[in-house]
Design a protein around this motif. Structure first.
Motif, short mmCIF file in Angstrom:
data_model
loop_
_atom_site.label_atom_id
_atom_site.label_comp_id
_atom_site.label_asym_id
_atom_site.label_seq_id
_atom_site.Cartn_x
_atom_site.Cartn_y
_atom_site.Cartn_z
N ARG A 13 34.98 -7.32 -45.80
CA ARG A 13 34.15 -7.01 -44.63
C ARG A 13 34.90 -6.09 -43.67
O ARG A 13 34.33 -5.17 -43.12
N SER A 51 26.70 -6.02 -46.16
CA SER A 51 25.92 -6.90 -45.31
C SER A 51 25.84 -6.32 -43.90
O SER A 51 26.50 -5.33 -43.57
N SER A 53 26.96 -7.66 -41.22
CA SER A 53 28.12 -8.01 -40.41
C SER A 53 29.10 -6.84 -40.23
O SER A 53 29.47 -6.51 -39.09
N ARG A 56 27.55 -4.24 -38.02
CA ARG A 56 27.58 -4.64 -36.62
C ARG A 56 28.96 -4.40 -36.01
O ARG A 56 29.08 -3.95 -34.87
N ASP A 57 30.02 -4.70 -36.80
CA ASP A 57 31.38 -4.47 -36.31
C ASP A 57 31.62 -2.98 -36.05
O ASP A 57 32.22 -2.60 -35.04
#
Length: 236
Positions: A13, A51, A53, A56-57
């Motif tokens: 991620r 994803s 996530s 968003r980061d």
């Protein structure tokens, strides 16, 4: 899920978020993503095959740099550049650039000067190659090397943000700049800044930094008047 798998997923991620950040930042700075263009989190996740996530980061980092804006309805857009705000941008850039360069002249050491000159050599290499995207990145790195020599993290952080906005402005006028100025002339913009910092003369460094800002302003205004705003009066 084992701790090993959790660790690997977390690492993925982070790496995914870094890639998305770098790619979106590149597209924003080179105007592939236009000012005011909407950025949809779900669509971006699909595009990058990750994803939401890490998307968003990445978006959060771009927001912190001022390249992405979150509207009251939570819509994310590429931060618009308003021509009416250009005088305010120049005022901020001039003040911070002068302060950073002045402090660099006072605090630089031999290692700092070597870093500044190496960063300028890297910039010049891109100038002569005609790689404008890399040129704006190397130009930013040159100025951040000066900021590092200034020994003031608060100024360096704000300077970084201003320089990123300046990259977008430079990309607007790239074709015009290369028609107007030969690579040798573009590349000489930094010489007097380097000499002033090396001399340790803070007042001279301040003056050279101001001249550098005014050169940037004048190039942009000439471009705008000749290409985009022929019928509009500009009062700066």
């Amino acid at each position: 899920m084992t701790k090993k798998h959790e660790k690997e997923e977390g690492t993925g991620r982070r790496h995914g978020g870094r890639y998305i950040y770098e790619e979106l930042r590149r597209q924003i700075l080179t105007l592939q993503l236009k000012h005011g263009e909407q950025l949809d989190e779900i669509s971006l996740a699909t595009t990058f095959g990750l994803s939401r996530s890490p998307v968003r980061d990445a978006m959060a980092r771009l927001v912190s740099e001022g390249l992405v804006t979150i509207l009251p309805n939570r819509t994310a857009i590429v931060t618009p550049f308003e021509i009416e705000e250009f005088p305010n941008y120049i005022t901020a850039l001039d003040l911070v650039q002068r302060a950073v360069t002045r402090l660099a002249a006072l605090h630089r050491n031999d290692e700092d000067m070597a870093n500044i000159e190496a960063a300028n050599d890297a910039y010049m290499e891109m100038v002569y190659k005609g790689d404008f995207s890399a040129m704006t990145e190397r130009n930013k790195e040159f100025h951040l090397a000066i900021a590092a020599a200034a020994r003031n993290g608060y100024l360096a952080k704000y300077y970084d943000k201003l320089l990123s906005e300046g990259q977008r402005i430079q990309h607007l006028q790239f074709d015009f700049m290369t028609r107007q100025d030969a690579p040798s002339k573009l590349g000489r913009d930094h010489d007097e800044l380097i000499a002033a910092i090396k001399s340790g003369d803070a007042d001279l460094a301040d003056a050279r930094a101001h001249e550098h800002t005014m050169l940037f302003q004048n190039r942009f205004l000439t471009f705008m008047q000749r290409n985009l705003l022929k019928d509009m009066a500009l009062n700066f």
